[in-house]
Design an enzyme around this catalytic site. Structure first.
Site, PDB file in Angstrom:
ATOM      1  N   HIS A   1      42.980  40.195  34.083  1.00 36.00           N
ATOM      2  CA  HIS A   1      41.663  40.180  34.704  1.00 36.00           C
ATOM      3  C   HIS A   1      40.761  39.145  34.038  1.00 36.00           C
ATOM      4  O   HIS A   1      41.065  38.635  32.958  1.00 36.00           O
ATOM      5  CB  HIS A   1      41.006  41.560  34.607  1.00 36.00           C
ATOM      6  CG  HIS A   1      41.552  42.560  35.573  1.00 36.00           C
ATOM      7  ND1 HIS A   1      42.742  43.226  35.355  1.00 36.00           N
ATOM      8  CD2 HIS A   1      41.087  43.004  36.767  1.00 36.00           C
ATOM      9  CE1 HIS A   1      42.977  44.039  36.370  1.00 36.00           C
ATOM     10  NE2 HIS A   1      41.989  43.925  37.238  1.00 36.00           N
TER      11      HIS A   1
ATOM     12  N   LYS B   1      35.591  41.756  32.196  1.00 32.37           N
ATOM     13  CA  LYS B   1      35.964  43.143  32.476  1.00 32.37           C
ATOM     14  C   LYS B   1      35.830  43.959  31.197  1.00 32.37           C
ATOM     15  O   LYS B   1      36.322  43.558  30.138  1.00 32.37           O
ATOM     16  CB  LYS B   1      37.386  43.223  33.023  1.00 32.37           C
ATOM     17  CG  LYS B   1      37.796  44.629  33.444  1.00 32.37           C
ATOM     18  CD  LYS B   1      39.115  44.615  34.200  1.00 32.37           C
ATOM     19  CE  LYS B   1      39.578  46.020  34.552  1.00 32.37           C
ATOM     20  NZ  LYS B   1      38.583  46.733  35.396  1.00 32.37           N
TER      21      LYS B   1
END
Length: 263
Positions: free
Chosen positions: A152, A156
């Site tokens: 990601h 995040k």
């Protein structure tokens, strides 16, 4: 349906706002930000033609606007309390914030059922990601040796991702328990083998330029199987969000996972 968006200044929340505006049967009636500088969304150049109030307090928004559904994409720190507040006000919820414990989900489900309202929490709203999880669940019955790599963007906040945890949970339902790796393996650097769930290893990558990606890698004697899903743009999640908002009208409980409302 009258829809409010919580966390509208985040990347996902911003995309949800645009999606609600595109859908003919959805009406954007309010947005929420934890420290708003604006009183109306039309103070933002991109939305200058709109007339939608901006709130900094969730309860005030719910009591004043009385939306049919709130879509929440905030942070794990406030996701649970936000969802609880929404449901306690008798308002439907679609939640993409991750980090919920099984106990929290159970409690929120009880509130939804007591209020007879629908809610959905999903770690991933991309249909392709849901299919990846389902394929992995089926494969785990035959390939118990498996590891997950989730990748990601570097903003995040939680690791491993909700999608990775949900994938592991689903595979654990069909997979024979195997503790992955050598019985006497030693980590020369702590964490080198990743986190562990039911004997499976989960590895989290955080880099700029990424959106949301996951590989489920299976190994067996003489063969391997890799199942991968990539979200290159947050638009990939929006059809699932819109579907979930509409589906809450038909529910009187809380559903966890987009796969549970797909035909």
């Amino acid at each position: 349906m009258r829809v409010a968006v919580s966390g509208f200044k985040g990347r996902m929340g911003h995309e949800v706002v645009k999606t609600v505006l595109r859908e003919a049967d959805l009406e954007l009636v309010a947005v929420l930000d934890h420290e708003p500088k604006e009183k109306n969304i039309n103070e933002i150049v991109e939305f200058s033609s709109l007339d939608v109030p901006v709130f900094g307090n969730l309860s005030e928004m719910l009591e004043e606007i009385k939306p049919d559904c709130v879509v929440d994409f905030t942070t794990p720190k406030v996701g649970y309390s936000n969802t609880k507040t929404i449901l306690e006000h008798g308002v439907r919820a679609v939640v993409g914030t991750t980090g919920f414990t099984p106990e929290q989900i159970s409690e929120l489900r009880s509130i939804a059922e007591s209020k007879k309202i629908g809610a959905l929490i999903a770690p991933n709203f991309a249909v392709g990601a849901v299919l990846m999880m389902q394929f992995a669940q089926k494969a785990a019955k035959y390939f118990p040796n498996v590891e997950i790599i989730e990748l990601h963007h570097d903003n995040k906040l939680d690791a491993p991702s909700g999608t990775a945890v949900k994938t592991a949970e689903m595979m654990a339902e069909t997979r024979e328990f195997v503790k992955q790796g050598a019985a006497d393996e030693v980590e020369l650097i702590e964490g080198a083998r990743g986190s562990e769930y039911e004997g499976m290893r989960i590895h989290s990558v955080r880099l700029p330029g990424l959106v949301a990606h996951q590989e489920v890698i299976f190994g067996a004697e003489g063969q391997g199987l890799t199942i991968r899903h990539d979200s290159y743009d947050r638009i990939s999640f929006m059809s699932g969000v819109a579907l979930s908002v509409r589906k809450t009208k038909e529910l009187e409980t809380l559903i966890y996972g987009l796969e549970n409302i797909l035909d």
